[in-house]
Scaffold this motif. Structure first.
Motif, PDB file in Angstrom:
ATOM      1  N   LEU A 150       0.830  -1.204   0.000  1.00 33.61           N
ATOM      2  CA  LEU A 150       0.000   0.000   0.000  1.00 33.61           C
ATOM      3  C   LEU A 150       0.864   1.254   0.000  1.00 33.61           C
ATOM      4  O   LEU A 150       0.539   2.252  -0.650  1.00 33.61           O
ATOM      5  N   GLN A 151       1.985   1.201   0.707  1.00 33.95           N
ATOM      6  CA  GLN A 151       2.902   2.344   0.690  1.00 33.95           C
ATOM      7  C   GLN A 151       3.444   2.581  -0.707  1.00 33.95           C
ATOM      8  O   GLN A 151       3.646   3.721  -1.120  1.00 33.95           O
ATOM      9  N   GLU A 154       0.957   4.596  -2.500  1.00 34.25           N
ATOM     10  CA  GLU A 154       0.965   5.988  -2.007  1.00 34.25           C
ATOM     11  C   GLU A 154       2.149   6.756  -2.600  1.00 34.25           C
ATOM     12  O   GLU A 154       2.048   7.954  -2.888  1.00 34.25           O
ATOM     13  N   ARG A 420      -7.487  -1.898   4.214  1.00 34.39           N
ATOM     14  CA  ARG A 420      -6.370  -1.267   3.509  1.00 34.39           C
ATOM     15  C   ARG A 420      -5.665  -0.256   4.395  1.00 34.39           C
ATOM     16  O   ARG A 420      -5.504   0.905   4.027  1.00 34.39           O
ATOM     17  N   ILE A 422      -2.364   1.114   6.447  1.00 33.18           N
ATOM     18  CA  ILE A 422      -0.912   0.992   6.543  1.00 33.18           C
ATOM     19  C   ILE A 422      -0.544   1.156   8.009  1.00 33.18           C
ATOM     20  O   ILE A 422      -0.396   2.271   8.505  1.00 33.18           O
TER      21      ILE A 422
ATOM     22  N   HIS B  48      -1.103   9.153   8.077  1.00 33.60           N
ATOM     23  CA  HIS B  48      -1.658   7.804   7.954  1.00 33.60           C
ATOM     24  C   HIS B  48      -2.574   7.753   6.733  1.00 33.60           C
ATOM     25  O   HIS B  48      -3.075   8.782   6.295  1.00 33.60           O
ATOM     26  N   ASN B  49      -2.796   6.569   6.216  1.00 30.93           N
ATOM     27  CA  ASN B  49      -3.730   6.475   5.092  1.00 30.93           C
ATOM     28  C   ASN B  49      -5.140   6.158   5.568  1.00 30.93           C
ATOM     29  O   ASN B  49      -5.986   5.776   4.785  1.00 30.93           O
ATOM     30  N   TYR B  50      -5.359   6.320   6.882  1.00 33.17           N
ATOM     31  CA  TYR B  50      -6.679   5.987   7.405  1.00 33.17           C
ATOM     32  C   TYR B  50      -7.125   7.006   8.437  1.00 33.17           C
ATOM     33  O   TYR B  50      -6.324   7.700   9.048  1.00 33.17           O
ATOM     34  N   SER B  73      -9.973   3.569   5.565  1.00 32.25           N
ATOM     35  CA  SER B  73      -9.097   4.127   4.539  1.00 32.25           C
ATOM     36  C   SER B  73      -9.612   5.495   4.093  1.00 32.25           C
ATOM     37  O   SER B  73     -10.775   5.640   3.711  1.00 32.25           O
ATOM     38  N   ARG B  75      -8.772   7.148   1.471  1.00 33.69           N
ATOM     39  CA  ARG B  75      -9.091   7.107   0.032  1.00 33.69           C
ATOM     40  C   ARG B  75     -10.488   6.549  -0.196  1.00 33.69           C
ATOM     41  O   ARG B  75     -11.208   6.991  -1.081  1.00 33.69           O
ATOM     42  N   PHE B  86      -5.897  12.835  -2.178  1.00 31.86           N
ATOM     43  CA  PHE B  86      -5.322  12.477  -0.879  1.00 31.86           C
ATOM     44  C   PHE B  86      -3.842  12.204  -1.069  1.00 31.86           C
ATOM     45  O   PHE B  86      -3.429  11.565  -2.034  1.00 31.86           O
ATOM     46  N   MET B  88      -0.544  10.775   1.359  1.00 27.08           N
ATOM     47  CA  MET B  88      -0.030  10.341   2.648  1.00 27.08           C
ATOM     48  C   MET B  88       1.314  11.038   2.859  1.00 27.08           C
ATOM     49  O   MET B  88       2.324  10.638   2.277  1.00 27.08           O
TER      50      MET B  88
END
Lengths: 438, 438
Positions: A150-151, A154, A420, A422, B48-50, B73, B75, B86, B88
């Motif tokens: 997932l990174q 990103e 999903r 991270i 963070h992605n969340y 998430s 996204r 978005f 990160m």
């Protein structure tokens, strides 16, 4: 002073003989269950406090399931057993003469010992691959791969460098066995259905999935028909399959294959093989190609009162000159057979082990799987239903089955993946467990 | 070369003015939702992605929920928004004159900026506490605490040293606000219903739970009646509550309180307070006691086109001389108000912010909670039902609500916790995120 200095494996002796089980995998939990009412004090040791349902680990790695769906607390599995002890401890050696095992937290004596500590990722001695690729044997490794993947996406939206975009979005899976094929299928699903919604600014045509295997066909343990079908299904997901090919070199940025192909990729998933988790202390004559030699009663050759079952056990026979396949059903059946034998006072009543191959299967993304029954091979949607049913029923724990089923229904209905997140950010070094040492 | 050198925040300009939101917490996601159909290009940045539903973080720490239940998430939340981006990325500074922000992956220009990056754990400058206690602000921290706690019990069964057993099984919670009270209640549940099944060899009378607060009562933000009830409920769980008391010293093995009490404990949970996540670049005159000074329209005092909402914003008034309480409803209401104002061309049509306190609540274990509505305070089972309903409905994402509800039903029916897995083994250093710096 070690942080474990104040810890000791002092387990009170009961009036029953003590049977020590190393490992809480399929074999370990089955033997403990089989002997529940037998005349033994049972001590189980594992370096994790949970049992891992490895066949679905790839779904944790690909954001389909959370670890709690496929892992179950070992204490919980046995919370109704009497004279049963679990200790979270890594076994570092054994002494068959003294009848003791050594762990990081001290020694423990046994009357009978069952070695069921399975297998570890096999890097065939290649340090480069050990350091730079992602293995798929343990929960922390699967979580690492998920966060890493997932990174990468990103980062992809934040670079204009086309070569970097390539490296970030390409995935090379090494090994065409069930794990490799199932990971490739799951990544194919992500590419097709899930990631484009999350990353509208990425053109997913640049994402390439490669599956590399040294042999002439995928799923070498299954039928020719299933191999062909698996290849066909993977092709539908645009997975580029290279057979008769091995990885020559990987510097963390690009993979060089034996046919000269160079693939830019920051993610290489190593599912090329496993080897027994050998513990120090057995004579060299008890070992065979990374496994422990056992007779047809699972007795370790050359030592007394020690047994080995599952991946670690090499029960050599004409039918299986290097031992049985390293799969869960073998471990479970060997544990059941050994359990039945151990309750007999006299070894004269012992029965030798005979593996009943009930079939094997693999899934490749949505609606597609291949199933080999002993006399019947089939693929497609029905095979996929069978795959799901068998896996669901094999997961330990009613709650885990429920959670997994609900996740699968959700993922299927919504073309989504719920997890999903991270959580392990910007890992540069993977969570290598000591067992995955070269 | 930094690992981020090849990354850049190149976001294409559209024909709309660009509004940049720092933070995907309650305020950040609300302002983006409120402006969905407004004439803005929206860029959201979060490290963070969340999004984290912080009110239930303590349930992740105490093995009641997995992270996927309470985190969503970012996204996914915005996957239907147009002209929305978005990234990160961690914001490290801002330049109101150039109208840019700086991140670890480069600069970004804005037309309007909304600072909504919340608060971080406040150690009041004490390095010892920062290094040795467990904060409760982020998902990785909650997972660390969970693994640490379970490891402590695994070690307890392996030691005969009574003082070590004490240190391993005692928990000191610092801070009597909702987080502290709810953690204490959840640990009380674990002690009473869950852990004794897992660890039959531990006498749980040795496990002591301590809650320490510097003020004269628990839940200082709530009514006297609720404070008293919370204390009564905690007493039923044998939680020892010390009021008007602060931690003087903690060496990782024992806590010394201001009243001279010494508590042996390897686990101290730090829920004693939070402070704004101040980003470099604002003039000193724009700050007030660790928050950003804003007017009644959420405009940052002294700079143009910059707004702040939620925990980070100090909207000083006669009613709230140090700004509003640092809770989710304030952030959400400020975001809604700002969203409504920003769609007006002229600031003449803007409305000033007025906080509508709809009440507050806290739960203390099974069947018990306290609820303060503006004119009515109550506790007990009905309060607990209200607490569950309100929290469930506030979680972002339908799937997350379902997963949380099913987990709660399961935990309630079985007196069990599904997620007792030690995934992060033998942590010696906690996952401190940079935001939790002193």
């Amino acid at each position: 002073m070690s942080p474990f200095d104040h810890l000791h494996l002092d387990i009170p002796r009961s009036n029953k003989p003590r049977l020590v089980i190393i490992g809480g995998g399929f074999g370990g939990i089955q033997i403990a269950k089989s002997l529940r009412k037998a005349n033994f004090q049972i001590v189980m040791l594992d370096r994790h406090n949970y049992h891992t349902f490895q066949p679905l680990l790839y779904q944790v790695a690909t954001a389909g399931l959370e670890p709690d769906s496929i892992a179950e607390s070992l204490r919980k599995i046995f919370d109704n057993h009497k004279d049963f002890y679990f200790r979270m401890a890594r076994v570092t050696g054994l002494n068959p003469e003294k009848k003791t095992i050594t762990t990081l937290v001290g020694e423990l004596s046994y009357d009978l010992l069952v070695i069921a500590n399975g297998s570890k990722t096999n890097y065939f001695g290649n340090r480069e691959l050990y350091e730079r690729t992602f293995p798929m044997k343990q929960v922390p490794q699967a979580l690492d791969l998920r966060s890493h993947m997932l990174q990468n996406f990103e980062q992809t939206v934040m670079t204009q460098d086309l070569r970097e975009k390539d490296r970030l979005t390409n995935f090379v899976i090494v090994g065409g066995g069930p794990t490799g094929v199932e990971v490739a299928g799951a990544l194919g699903e992500l590419k097709k259905h899930v990631l484009p919604k999350d990353y509208p600014d990425i053109d997913f045509n640049i994402m390439n999935l490669h599956l590399v295997d040294g042999g002439p066909r995928l799923l070498a343990g299954m039928s020719d028909k299933s191999s062909k079908k698996a290849l066909e299904y993977l092709n539908k997901f645009d997975v580029k399959v290279s057979l008769n090919t091995v990885v020559k070199d990987y510097d963390g940025q690009k993979v060089t294959l034996s046919d000269g192909t160079v693939i830019p990729a920051k993610t290489v998933i190593w599912a090329a093989g496993v080897t027994g988790n050998i513990i120090d202390g057995l004579p060299e004559s008890s070992l065979h190609k990374g496994r422990i030699k056992v007779d047809e009663y699972s007795r370790v050759v050359g030592v007394d009162d020690v047994f080995a079952i599952g991946d670690i056990a090499g029960m050599l026979s004409d039918e299986f000159p290097n031992g049985h396949p390293m799969v869960a059903p073998v471990a479970i059946q060997q544990a059941q057979a050994l359990g039945k034998n151990l309750v007999h006072q006299s070894t004269a009543d012992w029965k030798s082990f005979k593996y009943r191959d009930k079939g094997s299967m693999a899934t490749i993304g949505r609606n597609k799987a291949v199933v080999d029954l002993p006399k019947f091979h089939f693929g497609g949607f029905f095979a996929w239903m069978v795959w799901m049913f068998v896996h669901l029923m094999s997961i330990v724990g009613f709650r885990n089955r429920l959670v997994t089923l609900s996740n699968w229904v959700w993922n299927y209905m919504t073309y989504d993946r719920g997890t999903r997140l991270i959580i392990r950010t910007f890992i540069r070094k993977k969570s290598h467990k000591p067992s995955d040492s070269l």
